[in-house]
Enzyme design. Structure first.
Site, PDB file in Angstrom:
ATOM      1  N   ASP A   1       0.849  -1.192   0.000  1.00  0.00           N
ATOM      2  CA  ASP A   1       0.000   0.000   0.000  1.00  0.00           C
ATOM      3  C   ASP A   1       0.884   1.241   0.000  1.00  0.00           C
ATOM      4  O   ASP A   1       2.026   1.206   0.459  1.00  0.00           O
ATOM      5  CB  ASP A   1      -0.879   0.038   1.266  1.00  0.00           C
ATOM      6  CG  ASP A   1      -2.030  -0.963   1.205  1.00  0.00           C
ATOM      7  OD1 ASP A   1      -2.300  -1.515   0.125  1.00  0.00           O
ATOM      8  OD2 ASP A   1      -2.659  -1.179   2.265  1.00  0.00           O
ATOM      9  N   MET A   2       0.346   2.364  -0.495  1.00  0.00           N
ATOM     10  CA  MET A   2       1.118   3.611  -0.455  1.00  0.00           C
ATOM     11  C   MET A   2       0.554   4.492   0.646  1.00  0.00           C
ATOM     12  O   MET A   2      -0.660   4.677   0.735  1.00  0.00           O
ATOM     13  CB  MET A   2       1.056   4.321  -1.809  1.00  0.00           C
ATOM     14  CG  MET A   2       2.068   5.435  -1.951  1.00  0.00           C
ATOM     15  SD  MET A   2       3.794   4.901  -1.693  1.00  0.00           S
ATOM     16  CE  MET A   2       4.245   4.362  -3.343  1.00  0.00           C
TER      17      MET A   2
ATOM     18  N   ARG B   1      -1.564  -0.653  -8.567  1.00  0.00           N
ATOM     19  CA  ARG B   1      -2.940  -0.286  -8.199  1.00  0.00           C
ATOM     20  C   ARG B   1      -2.994   1.247  -8.219  1.00  0.00           C
ATOM     21  O   ARG B   1      -2.156   1.898  -7.607  1.00  0.00           O
ATOM     22  CB  ARG B   1      -3.290  -0.791  -6.803  1.00  0.00           C
ATOM     23  CG  ARG B   1      -4.661  -0.264  -6.333  1.00  0.00           C
ATOM     24  CD  ARG B   1      -4.827  -0.341  -4.812  1.00  0.00           C
ATOM     25  NE  ARG B   1      -4.813  -1.698  -4.322  1.00  0.00           N
ATOM     26  CZ  ARG B   1      -4.378  -2.024  -3.097  1.00  0.00           C
ATOM     27  NH1 ARG B   1      -3.923  -1.102  -2.275  1.00  0.00           N
ATOM     28  NH2 ARG B   1      -4.388  -3.279  -2.698  1.00  0.00           N
TER      29      ARG B   1
ATOM     30  N   ALA C   1      -5.418   8.990   0.083  1.00  0.00           N
ATOM     31  CA  ALA C   1      -6.288   9.095   1.265  1.00  0.00           C
ATOM     32  C   ALA C   1      -5.714   9.924   2.410  1.00  0.00           C
ATOM     33  O   ALA C   1      -6.289   9.939   3.485  1.00  0.00           O
ATOM     34  CB  ALA C   1      -6.586   7.676   1.772  1.00  0.00           C
TER      35      ALA C   1
ATOM     36  N   THR D   1     -11.258   2.498  -7.364  1.00  0.00           N
ATOM     37  CA  THR D   1     -12.075   3.676  -7.061  1.00  0.00           C
ATOM     38  C   THR D   1     -13.534   3.257  -6.954  1.00  0.00           C
ATOM     39  O   THR D   1     -13.938   2.231  -7.500  1.00  0.00           O
ATOM     40  CB  THR D   1     -11.924   4.751  -8.164  1.00  0.00           C
ATOM     41  OG1 THR D   1     -12.722   5.879  -7.827  1.00  0.00           O
ATOM     42  CG2 THR D   1     -12.351   4.255  -9.537  1.00  0.00           C
TER      43      THR D   1
ATOM     44  N   ARG E   1     -11.623   6.404   6.188  1.00  0.00           N
ATOM     45  CA  ARG E   1     -12.888   6.140   5.468  1.00  0.00           C
ATOM     46  C   ARG E   1     -13.941   7.195   5.829  1.00  0.00           C
ATOM     47  O   ARG E   1     -14.726   7.612   4.988  1.00  0.00           O
ATOM     48  CB  ARG E   1     -13.434   4.743   5.783  1.00  0.00           C
ATOM     49  CG  ARG E   1     -12.508   3.596   5.488  1.00  0.00           C
ATOM     50  CD  ARG E   1     -12.159   3.378   4.030  1.00  0.00           C
ATOM     51  NE  ARG E   1     -11.210   4.235   3.384  1.00  0.00           N
ATOM     52  CZ  ARG E   1      -9.864   4.120   3.410  1.00  0.00           C
ATOM     53  NH1 ARG E   1      -9.290   3.191   4.098  1.00  0.00           N
ATOM     54  NH2 ARG E   1      -9.098   4.953   2.727  1.00  0.00           N
TER      55      ARG E   1
HETATM   56  P1  FDA Z   1     -14.200   9.638  -4.227  1.00  0.00           P
HETATM   57  O1  FDA Z   1     -13.644   9.897  -2.873  1.00  0.00           O
HETATM   58  O2  FDA Z   1     -14.365  10.783  -5.167  1.00  0.00           O
HETATM   59  O3  FDA Z   1     -15.575   8.886  -4.045  1.00  0.00           O
HETATM   60  C1  FDA Z   1     -16.411   8.546  -5.141  1.00  0.00           C
HETATM   61  C2  FDA Z   1     -17.713   7.987  -4.567  1.00  0.00           C
HETATM   62  O4  FDA Z   1     -17.450   6.761  -3.900  1.00  0.00           O
HETATM   63  C3  FDA Z   1     -18.352   8.878  -3.487  1.00  0.00           C
HETATM   64  O5  FDA Z   1     -19.179   9.834  -4.069  1.00  0.00           O
HETATM   65  C4  FDA Z   1     -19.091   7.861  -2.654  1.00  0.00           C
HETATM   66  O6  FDA Z   1     -20.296   7.491  -3.279  1.00  0.00           O
HETATM   67  C5  FDA Z   1     -18.196   6.662  -2.688  1.00  0.00           C
HETATM   68  N1  FDA Z   1     -17.253   6.631  -1.557  1.00  0.00           N
HETATM   69  C6  FDA Z   1     -15.926   6.895  -1.589  1.00  0.00           C
HETATM   70  N2  FDA Z   1     -15.373   6.722  -0.370  1.00  0.00           N
HETATM   71  C7  FDA Z   1     -16.383   6.366   0.450  1.00  0.00           C
HETATM   72  C8  FDA Z   1     -16.457   6.049   1.825  1.00  0.00           C
HETATM   73  N3  FDA Z   1     -15.384   6.074   2.606  1.00  0.00           N
HETATM   74  N4  FDA Z   1     -17.666   5.717   2.332  1.00  0.00           N
HETATM   75  C9  FDA Z   1     -18.764   5.686   1.562  1.00  0.00           C
HETATM   76  N5  FDA Z   1     -18.754   5.974   0.242  1.00  0.00           N
HETATM   77  C10 FDA Z   1     -17.591   6.305  -0.310  1.00  0.00           C
HETATM   78  N6  FDA Z   1      -5.313   5.211  -0.621  1.00  0.00           N
HETATM   79  C11 FDA Z   1      -3.996   5.429  -0.388  1.00  0.00           C
HETATM   80  O7  FDA Z   1      -3.591   6.575  -0.158  1.00  0.00           O
HETATM   81  N7  FDA Z   1      -3.132   4.372  -0.407  1.00  0.00           N
HETATM   82  C12 FDA Z   1      -3.518   3.097  -0.690  1.00  0.00           C
HETATM   83  O8  FDA Z   1      -2.701   2.196  -0.715  1.00  0.00           O
HETATM   84  C13 FDA Z   1      -4.900   2.873  -0.943  1.00  0.00           C
HETATM   85  N8  FDA Z   1      -5.374   1.624  -1.230  1.00  0.00           N
HETATM   86  C14 FDA Z   1      -6.675   1.483  -1.671  1.00  0.00           C
HETATM   87  C15 FDA Z   1      -7.124   0.244  -2.134  1.00  0.00           C
HETATM   88  C16 FDA Z   1      -8.385   0.124  -2.707  1.00  0.00           C
HETATM   89  C17 FDA Z   1      -8.831  -1.202  -3.239  1.00  0.00           C
HETATM   90  C18 FDA Z   1      -9.232   1.260  -2.777  1.00  0.00           C
HETATM   91  C19 FDA Z   1     -10.584   1.181  -3.412  1.00  0.00           C
HETATM   92  C20 FDA Z   1      -8.822   2.471  -2.251  1.00  0.00           C
HETATM   93  C21 FDA Z   1      -7.557   2.591  -1.694  1.00  0.00           C
HETATM   94  N9  FDA Z   1      -7.113   3.792  -1.165  1.00  0.00           N
HETATM   95  C22 FDA Z   1      -5.778   3.971  -0.902  1.00  0.00           C
HETATM   96  C23 FDA Z   1      -8.096   4.876  -0.853  1.00  0.00           C
HETATM   97  C24 FDA Z   1      -8.211   5.882  -1.988  1.00  0.00           C
HETATM   98  O9  FDA Z   1      -7.049   6.651  -2.062  1.00  0.00           O
HETATM   99  C25 FDA Z   1      -9.404   6.823  -1.782  1.00  0.00           C
HETATM  100  O10 FDA Z   1      -9.219   7.540  -0.593  1.00  0.00           O
HETATM  101  C26 FDA Z   1     -10.755   6.110  -1.715  1.00  0.00           C
HETATM  102  O11 FDA Z   1     -10.824   5.076  -2.636  1.00  0.00           O
HETATM  103  C27 FDA Z   1     -11.915   7.111  -2.015  1.00  0.00           C
HETATM  104  O12 FDA Z   1     -11.755   7.640  -3.283  1.00  0.00           O
HETATM  105  P2  FDA Z   1     -12.632   7.232  -4.568  1.00  0.00           P
HETATM  106  O13 FDA Z   1     -11.686   6.891  -5.670  1.00  0.00           O
HETATM  107  O14 FDA Z   1     -13.591   6.178  -4.249  1.00  0.00           O
HETATM  108  O15 FDA Z   1     -13.316   8.586  -5.020  1.00  0.00           O
END
Ligand code: FDA
Length: 304
Positions: free
Chosen positions: A131-132, A181, A186, A223, A286
């Site tokens: 993970d990053m 990935r 985050a 995502t 989250r």
């Molecule tokens: P965005 O935040 O724009 O969300 C899009 C939509 O998804 C929202 O409108 C909502 O509907 C839904 N959603 C998103 N997050 C939600 C939540 N917490 N609760 C409810 N609904 C939500 N980051 C990192 O810095 N290092 C890492 O190694 C990883 N590893 C990782 C693995 C995997 C499999 C995933 C899916 C994500 C990560 N992340 C991560 C987290 C990533 O950086 C990011 O913070 C989250 O995926 C939220 O971003 P989205 O791409 O979903 O878009």
């Protein structure tokens, strides 16, 4: 934006962790985002995903370890997780954070622990994703990776589209044939290193995803963003990139509807499934992604 900033600051506070852990909120929080505390809980969650046509990547929760003994224990737990996945024949691999293995103590320590986990994973025929974490850890994470890569090809990386540097990092990973990935990112990052505006983070995600899909080695598009996923599906159709050349990934407990829809449409879906007792930092990130989750948890608390 302010709620996100505050929640991310709280995610780093040990004092706040002690308070949250004592509140009745904590159980509701855990149930929302975490598969449970034990290996057996993890197995139940992965089998449920398997029944829904999905795979998993299991994360034995832990991060920001500051004592060498704890780092060694974390590494041992990851080795046991690899053996458990093999013995139980689970459709899963492992995700690891290097600060869980002592990266904040020394790069050498994290590299040695990671090498041990990768050896165990190779024996079990498994892949491990690093993970990053925050931007302060990216160079050291890549340094550990570079040391391991010549001997270990069962390891992959994560890049974050909010970081300006990710264009270069992704190009290097493509040249090396590393499995990547792609995520948005985050952590709390300053505008000197990361795009402050969501639309720039999203544009960067789409640009990097297209590059990885065209030239990368089996990228994971991670995502929950329906608009980006639709754009990526369209891109793959236009470029005739078959659905077995990449996979979508989402987090446990988030957008289950979209996870299921993608599986029905014939796409590969892997769910990042965390378990263990060290759930605080992960869960707070989250909440920060969608502060409305705080109200979801509070509402459920009062329903019980
Ligand atoms: P965005 O935040 O724009 O969300 C899009 C939509 O998804 C929202 O409108 C909502 O509907 C839904 N959603 C998103 N997050 C939600 C939540 N917490 N609760 C409810 N609904 C939500 N980051 C990192 O810095 N290092 C890492 O190694 C990883 N590893 C990782 C693995 C995997 C499999 C995933 C899916 C994500 C990560 N992340 C991560 C987290 C990533 O950086 C990011 O913070 C989250 O995926 C939220 O971003 P989205 O791409 O979903 O878009």
């Amino acid at each position: 934006m302010l709620a996100r900033f505050i929640l991310l600051r709280l995610s780093e506070s040990r004092r706040m962790e002690a308070i949250v852990r004592r509140t009745p909120f904590s159980q509701a929080l855990v149930r929302r985002f975490i598969a449970g505390e034990t290996l057996e809980d993890a197995a139940v969650a992965v089998r449920a995903l398997q029944d829904r046509g999905m795979m998993a990547t299991l994360d034995y929760l832990g991060e920001n370890v500051t004592n060498p003994q704890e780092a060694g224990e974390s590494a041992q737990r990851c080795v046991e997780l690899v053996q458990f996945i093999r013995d139980e024949k689970l459709p899963a691999y492992v995700s690891v954070k290097l600060t869980q293995l002592g990266l904040d103590i020394s790069t050498d320590m994290a590299a040695q622990h990671m090498a041990r986990i990768l050896d165990a994973a190779a024996e079990a025929g498994l892949f491990v994703r690093i993970d990053m974490e925050s931007s302060a850890h990216v160079d050291r994470t890549l340094e550990v990776f570079r040391r391991l890569w010549p001997q270990h090809r069962n390891v992959g990386l994560v890049f974050q589209s909010y970081l300006y540097r990710s264009d270069q990092d992704v190009e290097q990973a493509i040249r090396d044939g590393v499995q990547v990935r792609l995520v948005k990112g985050a952590y709390n990052e300053p505008p000197t290193v990361a795009y402050p505006r969501k639309r720039d983070v999203d544009a960067s995600f789409l640009r990097l995803a297209k590059r990885l899909l065209n030239a990368g080695n089996y990228p994971a598009i991670a995502t929950h963003d329906g608009t980006l996923i639709a754009a990526i599906k369209e891109f793959c159709r236009d470029e005739q990139i078959a659905p077995d050349r990449y996979e979508f990934q989402m987090l446990y407990g988030i957008r289950r509807d979209l996870q299921e829809l993608l599986v029905r449409e014939g796409y590969r879906m892997r769910v990042y499934t965390p378990f263990g007792t060290q759930w605080y930092g992960y869960t707070m990130r989250r909440l920060a992604e969608r502060p409305a989750n705080v109200w979801f948890v509070v509402k459920n608390l009062f329903r019980q």
